[in-house]
Design an enzyme around this catalytic site. Structure first.
Site, PDB file in Angstrom:
ATOM      1  N   GLY A  75      -8.366 -13.882   1.403  1.00  0.00           N
ATOM      2  CA  GLY A  75      -6.908 -14.020   0.195  1.00  0.00           C
ATOM      3  C   GLY A  75      -7.259 -15.337  -0.288  1.00  0.00           C
ATOM      4  NE  ARG A  93     -15.144 -12.637  -0.293  1.00  0.00           N
ATOM      5  CZ  ARG A  93     -13.568 -11.824  -0.202  1.00  0.00           C
ATOM      6  NH1 ARG A  93     -12.880 -12.095   0.843  1.00  0.00           N
ATOM      7  NH2 ARG A  93     -13.870 -10.416  -0.615  1.00  0.00           N
ATOM      8  CD  GLN A 146      -8.949  -6.031   2.095  1.00  0.00           C
ATOM      9  OE1 GLN A 146      -8.910  -4.877   2.252  1.00  0.00           O
ATOM     10  NE2 GLN A 146      -9.610  -6.784   1.995  1.00  0.00           N
ATOM     11  CG  ASP A 167      -9.168 -13.224  -4.183  1.00  0.00           C
ATOM     12  OD1 ASP A 167      -8.326 -12.023  -4.473  1.00  0.00           O
ATOM     13  OD2 ASP A 167      -9.405 -13.244  -3.873  1.00  0.00           O
ATOM     14  CE  LYS A 200      -9.473  -7.248  -1.718  1.00  0.00           C
ATOM     15  NZ  LYS A 200     -11.097  -7.137  -1.330  1.00  0.00           N
TER      16      LYS A 200
HETATM   17  O1  MRU Z   1     -11.543  -9.472  -0.307  1.00  0.00           O
HETATM   18  P1  MRU Z   1      -9.509 -10.604  -0.052  1.00  0.00           P
HETATM   19  O2  MRU Z   1      -8.991  -9.333   1.420  1.00  0.00           O
HETATM   20  O3  MRU Z   1     -10.167 -11.732   0.525  1.00  0.00           O
HETATM   21  O4  MRU Z   1      -8.956  -9.831  -0.973  1.00  0.00           O
HETATM   22  C1  MRU Z   1      -7.394 -10.514  -0.875  1.00  0.00           C
HETATM   23  C2  MRU Z   1      -6.822  -9.781  -2.084  1.00  0.00           C
HETATM   24  O5  MRU Z   1      -7.840  -8.920  -3.077  1.00  0.00           O
HETATM   25  C3  MRU Z   1      -5.440 -10.575  -2.542  1.00  0.00           C
HETATM   26  O6  MRU Z   1      -4.660 -10.127  -3.307  1.00  0.00           O
HETATM   27  C4  MRU Z   1      -5.472 -11.668  -3.658  1.00  0.00           C
HETATM   28  O7  MRU Z   1      -6.513 -12.507  -2.741  1.00  0.00           O
HETATM   29  C5  MRU Z   1      -4.869 -13.026  -2.812  1.00  0.00           C
HETATM   30  S1  MRU Z   1      -3.680 -13.476  -1.970  1.00  0.00           S
HETATM   31  C6  MRU Z   1      -2.427 -13.849  -1.691  1.00  0.00           C
END
Ligand code: MRU
Length: 337
Positions: free
Chosen positions: A33, A75, A182, A223, A234
Site C-alpha cells: 500500500g 518497489r 488483497q 500508487d 492495482k
Molecule cells: O501491490 P500493493 O498491494 O502495494 O498495491 C496497493 C494498491 O494498489 C493500493 O490501491 C494503493 O497503494 C493505494 S492504498 C492506500
C-alpha cells in the site's frame, strides 16, 4: 509491522533490525500500500541512521545515501516511497545539523511526523469523500486501501469507513484482486472488523454488477498520479474504470497529494512494477496447481487509468475535478504552502 502476507489466517507483528531487512520486507510485501510503504521507508531511513557506526555527520550522510538507494529500489511504482525517502534525505543533508546524535534523533522525529501526518491526511480525505456519498450506497472497491495500506484509517476504504461512521450504511462489493488477493484477504478482513456490510466478488464480475444499475460508485486508491490526473493503481483498475464509464457510474480515486508526481506529465511515464510470474501461477485448488507445469505468465502489478475515465480525485485538500492538469497541481501546491 503487521505481516500482511499471513492475513486473514494469522495476525503477526514482525520487527526488523536493519534498513536492508526493511527494504526486503517492502519488496516481499510484508507491508504494502503506497502510503504504508512510504512511512515504512522513512522508518527504514531512521533505522539506517541509528545502526550506522558513523562518528561524523559526513559519514552518516554517506550511509543515509546508501540506505536511500536500497529502500527506493524496493518497489518502483509507489511514488510515496521516493517522497518519504527524499523528506528524510532533506533532514540528513540539512547543513545546520552538525552533531551526529542530534541528527539521528531528528531523523527519527521526521519518520514519526510522516507517519502521524498520514493518519491526519487520511481522515481529511475521508471526510471529503464521505461528503459525496448518499445513504445506502453500494460501492465497488479494488485492492486494499485501508488501515493496512496506510499508517492508519485508509484512503478509499477510509472514505467508506467514514461514511459508515456517519450512519450512511454503505455496502461494499470487494474485488478479490488477483493475483495477491488483497481484496479478499485484507479488505474483507478490515471490513469485518469495522462491521461494514460487504460481499466479495471476482474481479471479472465487476462489469456485471456495474451494468446492473445497482452500483452507485467505484472507489480506488493510487500508487502514483501523473500531473494530468492519469492514475497508476492495482492491476485491474483500468478495466474497472472502463466498465464504470460505460455504465455512467462515478469513479473516484482517493489520493493523498504525496501520491501525485507533478514531474510526470502523463501516466505512460509511470514505471510499472512487473512481479514474479509465480504470483500468478502458484495458485492451487484442492491442493493441485491450476496451471500446467511449465506454463509461463505475465504479472504487471499496476495499470494506468486515463484521466478521461475518472470523475474526481479526492485529496486531503478537497475533491479535484477536471481539468485535472490545472486543478490537480493547485491541490498539491496547497500542501506545500
Ligand atoms: O501491490 P500493493 O498491494 O502495494 O498495491 C496497493 C494498491 O494498489 C493500493 O490501491 C494503493 O497503494 C493505494 S492504498 C492506500
Amino acid at each position: 509491522m503487521i505481516d500482511q502476507r499471513l492475513l486473514p489466517g494469522e495476525y503477526r507483528e514482525v520487527s526488523f533490525d536493519s534498513y536492508d531487512q526493511v527494504a526486503d520486507a517492502i519488496q516481499q510485501m510484508v507491508v504494502r500500500g503506497a502510503p504504508a510503504i512510504g512511512a515504512t521507508a522513512a522508518f527504514g531511513m531512521a533505522l539506517a541512521a541509528h545502526t550506522s557506526p558513523a562518528g561524523e555527520v559526513v559519514e552518516l550522510r554517506d550511509d543515509m545515501a546508501a540506505a536511500a538507494e536500497t529502500l527506493q529500489a524496493a518497489r518502483p511504482t509507489a511514488i510515496n516511497l521516493t517522497w518519504a525517502v527524499e523528506r528524510m534525505l532533506q533532514v540528513a543533508n540539512n547543513p545546520v545539523m552538525d552533531d551526529v546524535r542530534e541528527l539521528r534523533a531528528a531523523l527519527l522525529d521526521q519518520a514519526q511526523s510522516i507517519a502521524d501526518e498520514d493518519v491526519e491526511i487520511n481522515k481529511r480525505m475521508a471526510a471529503y469523500g464521505a461528503g459525496l456519498m448518499q445513504e445506502g450506497e453500494t460501492v465497488i472497491h479494488h485492492c486494499n486501501t485501508g488501515a493496512l495500506a496506510t499508517v492508519d484509517w485508509g484512503t478509499a476504504l477510509g472514505v467508506i469507513r467514514m461514511a459508515h461512521e456517519q450512519g450512511k450504511n454503505p455496502h461494499v462489493l470487494v474485488d478479490e484482486t488477483r493475483p495477491r488477493l488483497q481484496g479478499a484477504r485484507l479488505t474483507a478482513w478490515e471490513l469485518e472488523q469495522y462491521g461494514i456490510s460487504y460481499e466479495i466478488i471476482t474481479d471479472n464480475a465487476a462489469g456485471f454488477f456495474l451494468s446492473s444499475g445497482k452500483v452507485n460508485r467505484v472507489l480506488v486508491g493510487a500508487d502514483r498520479v501523473a500531473a494530468n490526473g492519469d492514475v497508476a493503481n492495482k492491476i485491474g483498475t483500468y478495466m474497472l474504470a472502463l466498465a464504470a464509464r460505460d455504465n455512467q457510474v462515478p469513479f473516484f480515486a482517493v489520493v493523498p497529494t504525496s501520491t501525485v508526481d507533478l514531474l510526470l506529465v502523463k501516466g505512460d511515464q509511470i514505471p510499472i512494477e512487473e512481479r514474479d510470474p509465480g504470483e500468478v501461477l502458484d495458485l492451487e485448488v484442492k491442493g493441485e496447481p491450476v496451471a500446467p507445469a511449465g506454463a509461463l505468465a505475465r504479472n504487471p502489478a499496476f495499470d494506468i487509468t486515463p484521466h478521461r475515465l475518472i470523475t474526481g480525485i479526492v485529496t486531503e485538500n478537497g475533491v479535484v475535478y477536471p481539468p485535472f492538469e490545472i486543478n490537480l497541481p493547485k491541490a498539491v501546491m496547497e500542501s506545500q504552502r
